[in-house]
Scaffold this motif. Structure first.
Motif, PDB file in Angstrom:
ATOM      1  N   LEU A 102       0.822  -1.207   0.000  1.00 44.22           N
ATOM      2  CA  LEU A 102       0.000   0.000   0.000  1.00 44.22           C
ATOM      3  C   LEU A 102       0.856   1.257   0.000  1.00 44.22           C
ATOM      4  CD1 LEU A 102      -2.985   0.766  -0.007  1.00 44.22           C
ATOM      5  CD2 LEU A 102      -2.871   0.973   2.480  1.00 44.22           C
ATOM      6  N   ALA A 103       1.994   1.223   0.695  1.00 46.63           N
ATOM      7  CA  ALA A 103       2.877   2.389   0.720  1.00 46.63           C
ATOM      8  C   ALA A 103       3.346   2.745  -0.684  1.00 46.63           C
ATOM      9  CB  ALA A 103       4.070   2.116   1.632  1.00 46.63           C
ATOM     10  N   PHE A 104       3.711   1.741  -1.465  1.00 51.28           N
ATOM     11  CA  PHE A 104       4.183   2.001  -2.833  1.00 51.28           C
ATOM     12  C   PHE A 104       3.036   2.407  -3.751  1.00 51.28           C
ATOM     13  CE2 PHE A 104       7.850  -0.252  -1.248  1.00 51.28           C
ATOM     14  CZ  PHE A 104       8.909   0.297  -1.952  1.00 51.28           C
ATOM     15  N   ILE A 105       1.893   1.775  -3.596  1.00 52.84           N
ATOM     16  CA  ILE A 105       0.740   2.131  -4.437  1.00 52.84           C
ATOM     17  C   ILE A 105       0.335   3.577  -4.200  1.00 52.84           C
ATOM     18  CG2 ILE A 105      -1.713   1.685  -4.835  1.00 52.84           C
ATOM     19  CD1 ILE A 105      -1.121  -1.285  -4.174  1.00 52.84           C
ATOM     20  N   CYS A 106       0.216   3.955  -2.928  1.00 47.25           N
ATOM     21  CA  CYS A 106      -0.212   5.318  -2.598  1.00 47.25           C
ATOM     22  C   CYS A 106       0.844   6.350  -2.987  1.00 47.25           C
ATOM     23  CB  CYS A 106      -0.539   5.426  -1.103  1.00 47.25           C
ATOM     24  SG  CYS A 106      -2.008   4.496  -0.618  1.00 47.25           S
ATOM     25  N   ALA A 107       2.123   5.988  -2.847  1.00 46.11           N
ATOM     26  CA  ALA A 107       3.190   6.909  -3.235  1.00 46.11           C
ATOM     27  C   ALA A 107       3.180   7.124  -4.748  1.00 46.11           C
ATOM     28  CB  ALA A 107       4.539   6.360  -2.779  1.00 46.11           C
ATOM     29  N   SER A 108       2.973   6.061  -5.492  1.00 46.32           N
ATOM     30  CA  SER A 108       2.967   6.185  -6.959  1.00 46.32           C
ATOM     31  C   SER A 108       1.771   6.993  -7.448  1.00 46.32           C
ATOM     32  CB  SER A 108       2.957   4.801  -7.607  1.00 46.32           C
ATOM     33  OG  SER A 108       1.747   4.116  -7.342  1.00 46.32           O
ATOM     34  N   GLU A 109       0.691   6.994  -6.661  1.00 43.72           N
ATOM     35  CA  GLU A 109      -0.502   7.770  -7.008  1.00 43.72           C
ATOM     36  C   GLU A 109      -0.496   9.149  -6.358  1.00 43.72           C
ATOM     37  OE1 GLU A 109      -3.888   5.357  -6.060  1.00 43.72           O
ATOM     38  OE2 GLU A 109      -3.369   3.798  -7.517  1.00 43.72           O
ATOM     39  N   ASN A 110       0.612   9.491  -5.713  1.00 40.94           N
ATOM     40  CA  ASN A 110       0.810  10.813  -5.103  1.00 40.94           C
ATOM     41  C   ASN A 110      -0.283  11.168  -4.104  1.00 40.94           C
ATOM     42  OD1 ASN A 110       2.443  13.123  -4.804  1.00 40.94           O
ATOM     43  ND2 ASN A 110       1.149  14.301  -6.193  1.00 40.94           N
ATOM     44  N   MET A 111      -0.686  10.199  -3.309  1.00 44.08           N
ATOM     45  CA  MET A 111      -1.696  10.450  -2.281  1.00 44.08           C
ATOM     46  C   MET A 111      -1.099  11.261  -1.133  1.00 44.08           C
ATOM     47  SD  MET A 111      -3.958   6.989  -1.825  1.00 44.08           S
ATOM     48  CE  MET A 111      -4.873   6.278  -3.196  1.00 44.08           C
ATOM     49  N   SER A 112      -1.960  11.904  -0.378  1.00 36.30           N
ATOM     50  CA  SER A 112      -1.528  12.638   0.809  1.00 36.30           C
ATOM     51  C   SER A 112      -1.318  11.663   1.958  1.00 36.30           C
ATOM     52  CB  SER A 112      -2.571  13.683   1.205  1.00 36.30           C
ATOM     53  OG  SER A 112      -3.741  13.042   1.689  1.00 36.30           O
ATOM     54  N   GLU A 113      -0.656  12.136   2.988  1.00 37.03           N
ATOM     55  CA  GLU A 113      -0.426  11.304   4.171  1.00 37.03           C
ATOM     56  C   GLU A 113      -1.736  10.861   4.802  1.00 37.03           C
ATOM     57  OE1 GLU A 113       1.079  12.938   8.103  1.00 37.03           O
ATOM     58  OE2 GLU A 113       2.908  12.046   7.280  1.00 37.03           O
ATOM     59  N   GLN A 114      -2.690  11.772   4.870  1.00 34.66           N
ATOM     60  CA  GLN A 114      -3.990  11.456   5.447  1.00 34.66           C
ATOM     61  C   GLN A 114      -4.713  10.393   4.621  1.00 34.66           C
ATOM     62  OE1 GLN A 114      -6.548  14.839   5.969  1.00 34.66           O
ATOM     63  NE2 GLN A 114      -8.130  13.692   7.055  1.00 34.66           N
TER      64      GLN A 114
ATOM     65  N   ARG B 116      -3.049   7.051   5.269  1.00 36.83           N
ATOM     66  CA  ARG B 116      -3.392   6.528   6.595  1.00 36.83           C
ATOM     67  C   ARG B 116      -4.780   5.888   6.573  1.00 36.83           C
ATOM     68  NH1 ARG B 116      -1.889  10.594   9.184  1.00 36.83           N
ATOM     69  NH2 ARG B 116      -3.815  11.784   9.282  1.00 36.83           N
ATOM     70  N   GLN B 117      -5.735   6.545   5.933  1.00 41.38           N
ATOM     71  CA  GLN B 117      -7.083   6.000   5.878  1.00 41.38           C
ATOM     72  C   GLN B 117      -7.123   4.706   5.076  1.00 41.38           C
ATOM     73  OE1 GLN B 117      -9.724   7.301   7.719  1.00 41.38           O
ATOM     74  NE2 GLN B 117     -10.438   5.244   7.182  1.00 41.38           N
ATOM     75  N   GLU B 118      -6.398   4.662   3.963  1.00 41.71           N
ATOM     76  CA  GLU B 118      -6.340   3.438   3.159  1.00 41.71           C
ATOM     77  C   GLU B 118      -5.727   2.297   3.966  1.00 41.71           C
ATOM     78  OE1 GLU B 118      -7.386   2.679   0.111  1.00 41.71           O
ATOM     79  OE2 GLU B 118      -8.271   4.653  -0.232  1.00 41.71           O
ATOM     80  N   CYS B 119      -4.706   2.621   4.747  1.00 39.35           N
ATOM     81  CA  CYS B 119      -4.019   1.616   5.553  1.00 39.35           C
ATOM     82  C   CYS B 119      -4.956   1.049   6.621  1.00 39.35           C
ATOM     83  CB  CYS B 119      -2.787   2.252   6.202  1.00 39.35           C
ATOM     84  SG  CYS B 119      -1.521   1.069   6.699  1.00 39.35           S
ATOM     85  N   LEU B 120      -5.656   1.926   7.316  1.00 43.47           N
ATOM     86  CA  LEU B 120      -6.575   1.463   8.352  1.00 43.47           C
ATOM     87  C   LEU B 120      -7.722   0.661   7.756  1.00 43.47           C
ATOM     88  CD1 LEU B 120      -6.722   4.630  10.648  1.00 43.47           C
ATOM     89  CD2 LEU B 120      -5.351   2.569  10.930  1.00 43.47           C
ATOM     90  N   ASN B 121      -8.182   1.078   6.579  1.00 43.80           N
ATOM     91  CA  ASN B 121      -9.246   0.319   5.906  1.00 43.80           C
ATOM     92  C   ASN B 121      -8.777  -1.091   5.560  1.00 43.80           C
ATOM     93  OD1 ASN B 121     -10.967   2.516   6.012  1.00 43.80           O
ATOM     94  ND2 ASN B 121     -10.568   3.178   3.922  1.00 43.80           N
ATOM     95  N   LEU B 122      -7.510  -1.196   5.122  1.00 45.11           N
ATOM     96  CA  LEU B 122      -6.966  -2.503   4.758  1.00 45.11           C
ATOM     97  C   LEU B 122      -6.785  -3.378   5.999  1.00 45.11           C
ATOM     98  CD1 LEU B 122      -6.299  -3.505   1.920  1.00 45.11           C
ATOM     99  CD2 LEU B 122      -3.886  -3.072   2.386  1.00 45.11           C
ATOM    100  N   PHE B 123      -6.370  -2.776   7.117  1.00 40.72           N
ATOM    101  CA  PHE B 123      -6.267  -3.522   8.373  1.00 40.72           C
ATOM    102  C   PHE B 123      -7.609  -4.142   8.742  1.00 40.72           C
ATOM    103  CE2 PHE B 123      -2.580  -0.816  10.326  1.00 40.72           C
ATOM    104  CZ  PHE B 123      -1.698  -1.409   9.448  1.00 40.72           C
ATOM    105  N   THR B 124      -8.661  -3.325   8.624  1.00 40.04           N
ATOM    106  CA  THR B 124      -9.997  -3.803   8.992  1.00 40.04           C
ATOM    107  C   THR B 124     -10.511  -4.839   7.998  1.00 40.04           C
ATOM    108  OG1 THR B 124     -10.508  -1.652   9.996  1.00 40.04           O
ATOM    109  CG2 THR B 124     -12.365  -3.084   9.473  1.00 40.04           C
ATOM    110  N   LYS B 125     -10.313  -4.573   6.730  1.00 38.46           N
ATOM    111  CA  LYS B 125     -10.809  -5.465   5.677  1.00 38.46           C
ATOM    112  C   LYS B 125     -10.247  -6.871   5.820  1.00 38.46           C
ATOM    113  CE  LYS B 125     -10.691  -5.970   0.608  1.00 38.46           C
ATOM    114  NZ  LYS B 125     -10.205  -5.345  -0.658  1.00 38.46           N
TER     115      LYS B 125
END
Length: 331
Positions: free
Chosen positions: A285-297, A300-309
């Motif tokens: 997820l870190a690489f996917i979000c970095a490549s898509e130029n996502m913000s830190e916030q 973080r939300q994508e990461c928490l969603n993946l933890f729950t999922k």
């Protein structure tokens, strides 16, 4: 309408009045910055300030595992009392969730302010300590952790459609060979240090794979790196540490009783438990979000969603419980 009771003026309030959600089923981790955390009418709120007004936001503590307090934050004693009653771990950290430290420390360590309760379960810590002092059994436990880590990675990368679309597919020949090779090598290791080296080599290969999958060329892992991939890896890892710390505390196992990261490293069991899910979830997820130029916030939300999922906390609980209560080696 009656005014809600205040736990610090109403003597009839007890922590059992809170709606109980098992820690393994809780969904929230909060990172807060530039705000004040306080208790009001039996609830935990954080207060932000803007140019026009003070804004209050509620934190559902019964469904929260841990809170990271970043730069510019403060917390009241009343809030800490209520968080403790709800079993929420609190950590003080720098900007962006890293590094994590306690306010009383001058150096940077992974530290948590854990709720003080003499009524933690004793079953798991007794099981853990029955073998922890034996080098061979501690090595066997470390191998179990590594097998749990690879089993989780293999399972998640075989079923998550979004990750597979980005090339994180455990049925791919190169990834399958990498996982199978590491599974075989785990049981061949004769020292914990060799296991750590094996783990490091696998993670390095996964970094290369992730960089290639996402077109994130020229990546080099550096904990103080300023690029987004390194920043997201740091941030996501510290979120995973929150889950690891919650798992160990809830089961009543002190954070110092590590099996992988060293008997003398403070809080090292938190790293051991966090490692079970980091490569499977945080790394891609870190690489996917970095490549898509996502913000830190957004990350973080994508990461928490993946933890729950993918029930990351549940899996950590079950892995640690199985190791603690392994009847085959208990004295």
């Amino acid at each position: 309408m009656a005014k809600p009771s205040n736990p610090y003026t109403d003597n009839s309030f007890v922590s059992s009045d809170l709606k109980t959600i098992l820690h393994s089923k809780r969904a929230n981790i909060y990172y807060l910055s530039h705000c004040r955390v306080m208790q009001k009418d039996g609830r935990i709120l954080y207060l932000t300030e803007d140019d026009k007004a003070n804004l209050f936001y509620n934190i559902p503590i019964a469904n929260t595992t841990s809170i990271l307090l970043g730069t510019g934050t403060s917390i009241t004693q009343a809030a800490m009392r209520l968080l403790s009653q709800a079993g929420v771990l609190v950590g003080f950290c720098g900007g962006g969730g890293t590094p994590l430290f306690m306010g009383s420390e001058r150096e940077v360590f992974v530290e948590w302010l854990t709720p003080q309760s003499e009524y933690r379960p004793t079953e798991y810590v007794q099981g853990w300590l029955s073998w922890w002092g034996d080098d061979d059994k501690r090595l066997a436990a470390a191998k179990m952790l590594q097998h749990a880590r690879l089993a989780y990675l293999q399972a998640i990368w075989s079923k998550d459609v979004d990750l597979k679309r980005q090339g994180f597919d455990s049925s791919r020949d190169d990834i399958k060979a990498l996982i199978d090779n590491n599974i075989r090598q785990i049981d061949q290791q004769t020292e914990v240090m060799h296991l750590l080296q094996l783990e490091a080599r696998l993670t390095k290969n996964l970094y290369k794979l992730a960089a290639k999958n996402t077109g994130y060329d020229g990546f080099t892992r550096a904990h103080d790196g300023i690029d987004k991939a390194n920043g997201f890896l740091n941030h996501g890892n510290y979120l995973a540490y929150g889950l690891g710390a919650t798992t160990a505390w809830t089961l009543g196992i002190p954070h110092g009783f590590a099996v992988m990261h060293g008997k003398t490293r403070r809080g090292a069991l938190v790293f051991d438990i966090a490692d079970i899910i980091k490569d499977a979830l945080v790394l891609p997820l870190a690489f996917i979000c970095a490549s898509e130029n996502m913000s830190e916030q957004e990350f973080r939300q994508e990461c928490l969603n993946l933890f729950t999922k993918h029930h990351a906390l549940d899996y950590q609980f079950e892995a640690v419980k199985q190791i603690a209560m392994n009847k085959s080696w208990q004295v």
